[in-house]
Scaffold this motif. Structure first.
Motif, short mmCIF file in Angstrom:
data_model
loop_
_atom_site.label_atom_id
_atom_site.label_comp_id
_atom_site.label_asym_id
_atom_site.label_seq_id
_atom_site.Cartn_x
_atom_site.Cartn_y
_atom_site.Cartn_z
N ILE A 165 -48.65 -43.62 -56.40
CA ILE A 165 -47.34 -43.40 -56.72
C ILE A 165 -46.57 -44.34 -55.68
N ILE A 166 -45.64 -44.98 -56.24
CA ILE A 166 -44.66 -45.98 -55.73
C ILE A 166 -43.55 -45.32 -54.91
N PHE A 167 -43.15 -45.29 -53.73
CA PHE A 167 -41.94 -44.92 -53.12
C PHE A 167 -41.21 -46.14 -52.64
N SER A 168 -40.11 -46.22 -53.12
CA SER A 168 -39.31 -47.54 -52.96
C SER A 168 -37.75 -47.52 -53.18
N SER A 169 -36.91 -47.67 -52.22
CA SER A 169 -35.34 -47.60 -52.39
C SER A 169 -35.03 -48.84 -53.16
N TYR A 170 -35.86 -50.13 -52.84
CA TYR A 170 -35.26 -51.18 -53.24
C TYR A 170 -35.95 -51.68 -54.56
N GLY A 171 -37.42 -51.17 -55.07
CA GLY A 171 -38.03 -51.84 -56.15
C GLY A 171 -37.24 -51.49 -57.32
N ASN A 172 -37.61 -52.32 -58.30
CA ASN A 172 -37.21 -52.32 -59.75
C ASN A 172 -38.52 -52.54 -60.60
N ARG A 173 -38.19 -52.41 -61.81
CA ARG A 173 -39.11 -52.48 -62.92
C ARG A 173 -39.94 -53.84 -62.88
N ARG A 185 -56.10 -52.39 -63.85
CA ARG A 185 -57.47 -52.94 -63.55
C ARG A 185 -58.36 -52.02 -62.95
N LEU A 186 -57.85 -51.17 -61.95
CA LEU A 186 -58.78 -50.25 -61.25
C LEU A 186 -58.93 -48.95 -62.05
N GLY A 187 -58.31 -48.60 -63.07
CA GLY A 187 -58.24 -47.34 -63.69
C GLY A 187 -57.52 -46.24 -62.89
N ILE A 188 -56.30 -46.59 -61.99
CA ILE A 188 -55.65 -45.66 -61.45
C ILE A 188 -54.31 -45.54 -62.24
N GLU A 189 -54.06 -44.16 -62.30
CA GLU A 189 -52.89 -43.82 -62.90
C GLU A 189 -51.61 -43.79 -61.90
N LEU A 190 -50.58 -44.45 -62.29
CA LEU A 190 -49.44 -44.70 -61.25
C LEU A 190 -48.21 -44.08 -61.80
N ASP A 191 -47.48 -43.54 -60.88
CA ASP A 191 -46.14 -42.99 -61.04
C ASP A 191 -45.23 -43.92 -60.17
N THR A 192 -43.63 -43.68 -60.35
CA THR A 192 -42.90 -44.34 -59.63
C THR A 192 -41.66 -43.44 -59.07
N VAL A 193 -41.15 -43.93 -58.08
CA VAL A 193 -40.07 -43.03 -57.37
C VAL A 193 -39.20 -43.88 -56.61
N GLY A 194 -37.90 -43.99 -57.00
CA GLY A 194 -36.86 -44.94 -56.25
C GLY A 194 -35.65 -44.90 -57.24
N ARG A 195 -34.52 -45.23 -56.51
CA ARG A 195 -32.96 -45.50 -57.11
C ARG A 195 -33.13 -46.21 -58.47
N ARG A 196 -33.93 -47.10 -58.37
CA ARG A 196 -34.25 -47.85 -59.74
C ARG A 196 -35.21 -47.89 -60.57
N LEU A 197 -35.98 -46.62 -59.95
CA LEU A 197 -37.25 -46.36 -60.77
C LEU A 197 -37.47 -45.27 -61.27
N GLY A 198 -36.40 -44.52 -61.86
CA GLY A 198 -36.50 -43.37 -62.60
C GLY A 198 -35.67 -42.10 -61.68
N ASP A 212 -53.44 -39.74 -54.48
CA ASP A 212 -54.48 -40.22 -53.49
C ASP A 212 -53.99 -41.40 -52.50
N LEU A 213 -53.24 -42.27 -53.30
CA LEU A 213 -52.84 -43.59 -52.94
C LEU A 213 -51.22 -43.66 -53.16
N VAL A 214 -50.61 -44.41 -52.10
CA VAL A 214 -49.19 -44.58 -52.26
C VAL A 214 -48.89 -45.73 -51.64
N PHE A 215 -47.93 -46.36 -52.31
CA PHE A 215 -47.43 -47.87 -52.02
C PHE A 215 -46.03 -47.58 -51.41
N ALA A 216 -45.82 -48.04 -50.00
CA ALA A 216 -44.67 -47.68 -49.49
C ALA A 216 -44.71 -48.24 -48.10
#
Length: 379
Positions: A165-173, A185-198, A212-216
């Motif tokens: 999952i991505i947690f970001s206050s600044y990220g956009n699509r 490419r690595l077969g990892i399911e990805l979700d997003t959270v943030g003001r501009r990400l849904g 299991d993995l977080v981008f933040a």
């Protein structure tokens, strides 16, 4: 040390969303209540988070005139709100906490009664010392704390990451496309959270254990590490590394400066492939020991006590020095609002007019105060 609780006035520019400083104020105020202290929050722009604090017995005011008792200490976030509180309570000492390396509203007011400047990382500390003129002896680094009562440890990580999952206050699509491609490419399911990400996640403590993995970065990264997730430290500004037990001890050095590498698919894959479930457990244990709210807030209370004692032992405040500070802030206001940064669309012009009127009134009150001998001598 005091045996009774402290009256702590906390300032913040807004309590509308769930950004870093807003949640810091929320968690700090509630922790102070639990510890027997009496916090009150001054915030001119209020929303759902202010109401949530009020429901938890923390007073939140939009004007300082509503506070009828003088606080023991002012815990300042954001330039104008801190300055307003320091001038409204001219006998109270304060601290200023810097959360951001370049935000205009994190410019520190330079006043003798602000006896300590706190930075959330080394990057912000360098801003205070190298760009804002604060003496290094007055600067302390206290990282963002994690509420361990909320952010419970998850079950052990799988051998390979399956969900991220991505947690970001600044990220956009657009900015998160490299992360999407790397995970695909690595077969990892990805979700997003943030003001501009849904949408903003209201209860990250419930959501994080699913991944299991977080981008933040910053606060979100520490909360994910405390839960036991593996974390790639990144945001739209750039990226750093997957946090391992070797890097976690230097995490308080990591601010925006750490995001020095471009966010590319190749580098993301390189860092994700360093994923190690056993090492992530070691990182989590370290964060839970050293970055808990109890550990960080105990240090903060010690700073409050030290500042109060220093203020009580010092000479009375020189009102001319306060006037000079107001002059510098007036100069800063003009440059910031009219040259460096145009007024944000989200900031009502009514607020700007009110702030200028308030500063002018305070300036007249200080200069015309007949009881202040130093001002009379200057006249």
């Amino acid at each position: 040390m005091r045996t009774d609780g402290l009256k702590v006035l906390i300032t913040n520019i807004q309590l509308v969303g769930r950004t870093g400083t807003e949640m810091y104020v929320h968690d700090l105020a509630r922790a102070l209540v639990r510890s027997g202290h009496s916090p009150v929050v001054y915030c001119p722009d209020q929303g759902p988070l202010a109401k949530e604090l009020a429901r938890n017995s923390v007073p939140v005011v939009d004007t300082l005139d509503k506070i009828r008792e003088t606080p023991d200490i002012i815990h300042g976030h954001h330039t104008l709100q801190t300055l307003a509180a320091m001038l409204h309570f001219p006998k109270t000492p304060g601290i200023f906490l810097c959360h951001d390396f370049d935000a205009w509203h994190d410019t520190p007011p330079i006043m003798s009664r602000i006896r300590r400047y706190v930075a959330v990382d080394q990057t912000c500390a360098d801003r205070l010392v190298l760009a804002e003129g604060v003496d290094r002896s007055q600067v302390t680094i206290l990282t963002n704390p994690v509420d361990l009562q909320l952010f419970q440890s998850r079950t052990p990580l799988p051998e390979k990451p399956r969900k991220a999952i991505i947690f970001s206050s600044y990220g956009n699509r657009r900015s998160i496309r490299p992360i999407h491609r790397a995970c695909d490419r690595l077969g990892i399911e990805l979700d997003t959270v943030g003001r501009r990400l849904g949408g903003v996640c209201q209860e990250p403590h419930k959501r994080l254990p699913e991944y299991d993995l977080v981008f933040a970065k910053g606060r979100c990264a520490r909360e994910a590490l405390a839960v036991g997730c593996a974390v790639v430290y990144c945001d739209v500004f750039g990226m750093s590394f997957l946090v391992t037990s070797k890097e976690v001890r230097d995490l308080n050095q990591w601010g925006r400066r750490a995001l020095s590498f471009p966010v590319t698919e190749q580098r993301l894959i390189q860092e994700i492939e360093r994923y190690d479930a056993e090492d992530a457990a070691k990182v989590s244990a370290y964060i839970r020991e050293h970055n808990s709210t109890d550990a960080i807030y105990d240090q903060l209370i010690e700073i409050y006590e030290e500042v109060i004692q220093q203020h009580q032992a010092s000479d009375p405040c020189d009102h001319l020095e306060e006037l000079r500070a107001m002059g510098k802030m007036a100069e800063w206001w003009h440059v910031t609002r009219n040259v460096v940064q145009p007024r944000p669309k989200s900031l009502p012009s009514r607020f700007v007019r009110s702030a200028k009127t308030w500063l002018a009134k305070k300036f007249r009150k200080q200069t015309l105060n007949p009881s202040d001998s130093s001002v009379r001598r200057a006249a």
